[in-house]
Motif scaffolding. Sequence first.
Motif, PDB file in Angstrom:
ATOM      1  N   ALA A   2       1.827   0.011 -10.134  1.00  9.31           N
ATOM      2  CA  ALA A   2       1.340   1.386 -10.153  1.00  9.31           C
ATOM      3  C   ALA A   2       1.555   1.966 -11.536  1.00  9.31           C
ATOM      4  O   ALA A   2       2.499   1.604 -12.229  1.00  9.31           O
ATOM      5  CB  ALA A   2       2.073   2.224  -9.106  1.00  9.31           C
ATOM      6  N   GLU A   3       0.671   2.864 -11.960  1.00 10.44           N
ATOM      7  CA  GLU A   3       0.772   3.462 -13.284  1.00 10.44           C
ATOM      8  C   GLU A   3       0.603   4.967 -13.188  1.00 10.44           C
ATOM      9  O   GLU A   3      -0.084   5.475 -12.314  1.00 10.44           O
ATOM     10  CB  GLU A   3      -0.315   2.909 -14.214  1.00 10.44           C
ATOM     11  N   HIS A   4       1.252   5.694 -14.087  1.00  5.40           N
ATOM     12  CA  HIS A   4       0.983   7.121 -14.222  1.00  5.40           C
ATOM     13  C   HIS A   4       1.329   7.540 -15.629  1.00  5.40           C
ATOM     14  O   HIS A   4       1.962   6.799 -16.377  1.00  5.40           O
ATOM     15  CB  HIS A   4       1.761   7.942 -13.190  1.00  5.40           C
ATOM     16  N   TYR A  18       5.229   0.698 -13.093  1.00  4.22           N
ATOM     17  CA  TYR A  18       6.235   0.291 -12.129  1.00  4.22           C
ATOM     18  C   TYR A  18       5.751  -0.972 -11.428  1.00  4.22           C
ATOM     19  O   TYR A  18       4.615  -1.049 -10.983  1.00  4.22           O
ATOM     20  CB  TYR A  18       6.460   1.385 -11.085  1.00  4.22           C
ATOM     21  N   GLN A  36       1.568   7.440  -2.677  1.00  7.34           N
ATOM     22  CA  GLN A  36       0.709   8.310  -3.473  1.00  7.34           C
ATOM     23  C   GLN A  36       1.373   8.587  -4.818  1.00  7.34           C
ATOM     24  O   GLN A  36       2.593   8.725  -4.906  1.00  7.34           O
ATOM     25  CB  GLN A  36       0.454   9.626  -2.745  1.00  7.34           C
ATOM     26  N   HIS A  37       0.562   8.682  -5.855  1.00  9.55           N
ATOM     27  CA  HIS A  37       1.057   8.931  -7.204  1.00  9.55           C
ATOM     28  C   HIS A  37       0.442  10.225  -7.744  1.00  9.55           C
ATOM     29  O   HIS A  37      -0.548  10.730  -7.218  1.00  9.55           O
ATOM     30  CB  HIS A  37       0.704   7.762  -8.119  1.00  9.55           C
TER      31      HIS A  37
END
Length: 281
Positions: A2-4, A18, A36-37
Amino acid sequence: MAEHETTRDGQRPERTVYALTDSGRDELLARDITVQHGKRLVAAHDTGAGVRAEFDDGSEAFGDLLIGCDGVHSTVRRLIDPTAPAPSYAGLINTGGYASGVSVDTEPGSYEMIFGKRAFFGYLKADDGQVWWFSNVPRRDEPARGELAAVSGEEWRRRMLELYAEDAGPAVSLIEATPEIMPMTAIHSIPHLPRWHNDRMIVVGDAAHAPSPSSGQGASLSIEDGVPSACGTCPPRKRRSPSSLPNAVPGSSASSRPPPASTTTRRPARSAGCSATPSCR
């Protein structure tokens, strides 16, 4: 995976990645758990039948319990107790990176930690041979807001190569082989938290008692928190909706908490001793 993106003091966005282990990812998918991100918690309320969480985008979520594993600067901790002690500066600043093409004498998945002469260094070899590493650099005074971000990654590389030049181990090779040094940040700890839950909310891990990364105890404390919380709220083969947190989590009292972070913070901060050099100040 996952990326943000986050921003630091108005600087360019920082891309954070992550990675879940294969087993953890597979378990999430098998249990049909939604992740959810891009949401930031701003408030939470006990409705009598559960808890309502509110986010900065105006959305809401409802559940039996709200478990805050949201780190040392936890929002959930402040919602539980607005008078909770603020995180204290641990006397260390931290950065890290990812290096490829460097041979290290360790098995994949094994964490190696080195107390160097002037700074602390840790690294982990991944299954594909890439090495993930971090550096804790002693600094007596707490950096001002934006001060660390104003120093370029290449300047931090130069300073760290100087710090580890006389140490055994792969620190110098890993730092040299890292394409981009992660932003340097100040390390904070939560040595003691008088109130860590109410009837519908609880904090675990670094949100409750953040030790220094040099201690190697962050994950251990999180597991000690998470396992009894999970066992209390979701017994095997039968899920129940707890009427309150003390009834849901066995031994949910101050006396049942894992050892405080104070003992795992002081020693590493002292052990990563620092001479009065410009790199450490």
